[in-house]
Design an enzyme around this catalytic site. Sequence first.
Site, PDB file in Angstrom:
ATOM      1  N   SER A  51       0.910  -1.322   0.054  1.00  0.00           N
ATOM      2  CA  SER A  51       0.107   0.008  -0.109  1.00  0.00           C
ATOM      3  C   SER A  51       0.760   1.159  -0.021  1.00  0.00           C
ATOM      4  O   SER A  51       1.905   1.062   0.590  1.00  0.00           O
ATOM      5  CB  SER A  51      -1.194   0.133   1.159  1.00  0.00           C
ATOM      6  OG  SER A  51      -0.158  -0.020   2.425  1.00  0.00           O
ATOM      7  N   HIS A  70      -3.119   7.063  -4.088  1.00  0.00           N
ATOM      8  CA  HIS A  70      -3.283   6.110  -3.092  1.00  0.00           C
ATOM      9  C   HIS A  70      -3.378   4.807  -3.906  1.00  0.00           C
ATOM     10  O   HIS A  70      -4.038   4.706  -4.860  1.00  0.00           O
ATOM     11  CB  HIS A  70      -4.607   6.069  -2.260  1.00  0.00           C
ATOM     12  CG  HIS A  70      -4.775   7.216  -1.315  1.00  0.00           C
ATOM     13  ND1 HIS A  70      -5.117   8.244  -2.117  1.00  0.00           N
ATOM     14  CD2 HIS A  70      -4.568   7.643  -0.329  1.00  0.00           C
ATOM     15  CE1 HIS A  70      -5.126   9.316  -1.124  1.00  0.00           C
ATOM     16  NE2 HIS A  70      -4.963   8.855   0.204  1.00  0.00           N
ATOM     17  N   ASN A 121      -3.289   0.130  -3.078  1.00  0.00           N
ATOM     18  CA  ASN A 121      -3.254  -1.007  -2.334  1.00  0.00           C
ATOM     19  C   ASN A 121      -3.705  -2.234  -3.077  1.00  0.00           C
ATOM     20  O   ASN A 121      -4.658  -2.247  -3.576  1.00  0.00           O
ATOM     21  CB  ASN A 121      -4.352  -0.710  -1.203  1.00  0.00           C
ATOM     22  CG  ASN A 121      -4.427  -1.657   0.038  1.00  0.00           C
ATOM     23  OD1 ASN A 121      -4.511  -3.063  -0.386  1.00  0.00           O
ATOM     24  ND2 ASN A 121      -4.934  -1.311   1.101  1.00  0.00           N
ATOM     25  N   TYR A 122      -2.672  -3.299  -3.010  1.00  0.00           N
ATOM     26  CA  TYR A 122      -3.202  -4.698  -3.545  1.00  0.00           C
ATOM     27  C   TYR A 122      -2.661  -5.688  -2.581  1.00  0.00           C
ATOM     28  O   TYR A 122      -1.650  -5.683  -2.224  1.00  0.00           O
ATOM     29  CB  TYR A 122      -2.305  -4.821  -4.917  1.00  0.00           C
ATOM     30  CG  TYR A 122      -2.940  -3.728  -5.856  1.00  0.00           C
ATOM     31  CD1 TYR A 122      -4.077  -4.028  -6.461  1.00  0.00           C
ATOM     32  CD2 TYR A 122      -2.330  -2.766  -6.194  1.00  0.00           C
ATOM     33  CE1 TYR A 122      -4.750  -3.084  -7.404  1.00  0.00           C
ATOM     34  CE2 TYR A 122      -2.766  -1.734  -7.325  1.00  0.00           C
ATOM     35  CZ  TYR A 122      -4.079  -1.973  -7.746  1.00  0.00           C
ATOM     36  OH  TYR A 122      -4.720  -1.008  -8.620  1.00  0.00           O
ATOM     37  N   ARG A 123      -3.800  -6.785  -2.342  1.00  0.00           N
ATOM     38  CA  ARG A 123      -3.473  -7.583  -1.139  1.00  0.00           C
ATOM     39  C   ARG A 123      -3.921  -9.046  -1.579  1.00  0.00           C
ATOM     40  O   ARG A 123      -4.885  -8.974  -2.503  1.00  0.00           O
ATOM     41  CB  ARG A 123      -4.274  -7.024   0.042  1.00  0.00           C
ATOM     42  CG  ARG A 123      -5.796  -6.652  -0.251  1.00  0.00           C
ATOM     43  CD  ARG A 123      -6.334  -5.919   0.948  1.00  0.00           C
ATOM     44  NE  ARG A 123      -7.681  -5.598   0.559  1.00  0.00           N
ATOM     45  CZ  ARG A 123      -8.068  -4.524   0.012  1.00  0.00           C
ATOM     46  NH1 ARG A 123      -7.012  -3.547  -0.463  1.00  0.00           N
ATOM     47  NH2 ARG A 123      -9.427  -4.358  -0.327  1.00  0.00           N
TER      48      ARG A 123
END
Length: 413
Positions: free
Chosen positions: A239, A253, A255-257
Amino acid sequence: MTSVALCTINSSARSIARLCQVSRSAHGTADFHSFVARYSTLRKCAFLPGGKWSFIRAGTRQMSQSSPGRISLGRYGKGVFLAAGAAAVTGVLAAGVSHFQRAEMATKISKVEEEEGNIRERCKSFMSVPVTDIKVLEQRKDAMSTRMEMLIMETQAEFCRALEEVDGGSFRVDRWSRKEGGGGISCVMQDGKVFEKAGVNVSVVFGNLTEEAARQMRSRGKVLKGKDGKLPFCAMGVSSVIHPKNPHIPTVHFNYRYFEIEEADGTKQWWFGGGTDLTPVYIDLEDAAHFHKTLKEACDKHHPKYYPDFKKWCDNYFYVRHRGETRGIGGIFFDDLDSPNQEEVFNFVKSCAKTVVPCYLPIVNKHLNDSFTPEEKDWQQVRRGRWEYMHEPTKGTKEAEMLEVLRNPKEWI
């Protein structure tokens, strides 16, 4: 009869079927690190379409508004073989299917190895050694947890290097550990020439879900079967939040999860989530179009509904109700993707992660030398920290134009 059977097999083998269907969900999780801490915002959303592609981008200095990067797609499908007839024909067909499946699997594995490369060599370019020991990663190189950890480490390194190049500063790297299992790598650059603060963080944690977390997940429709009350899990993600000095350079911004749970019988439940969005202080139509076009091109390589659906999801998710406005001009957002299959969802997430440099750095470079007034800097601080309660700009100004967009999200491309 033999020749007839073989002809039937060859004819059937050339028939390829694809299933494409989308189910929508209206909510998701934005912040991976709070997600790891709370486990309280897990929802399920199924997406069936997919594809496999590779991403090629130009160097940071060579990108332009008209050429954010090139995307190429290489698709593969699963054969659906149809046959009818006597037992002899069925036996020959089964042998043909087995051979075809083995060949297809070997092709997929060779493509993965060719695209993802040697683990130890790839680690040399990272900001730090991975959270998981390199030997362990090599031993389980085909596991999705390994492939995702390598992807988020690579994403962190590529973005940090690109920001260092444009700023002239360097990131401070801080490793942290979690006593229950795992840890993370925080990269922070402060008080640079271009960025007031830039943070790009990786987390890789594992352990057993708490009873409360498991209960919340079950309440959201996930059927989990633990052993002796334990549900092993691993969760990981990358992130970033970037705050530039110049008010004409927007905040970004991303974010990869990935989340994985192992049940008592050894089976695993898994899902991916993430997104990228832009928060400008002043509207620049070319910037907005470039940003959204880059994301759309990546999404379109997998399914034509991904960009419109995930763009809408982003607008809705980051809508601040008590202010009556979004936090920026959006981007894409998705959560709990677990179909059509793990390989295709991973490739989609990989393509999204590969856009973080080409969708943002051309905008930064474009505005590097833009002049700004003290009043414009004050407006940036108002937007960033809400320092003035119920601040309302004068109608007809650029500030008022910005608020109008935040209150009424629009289509940018």
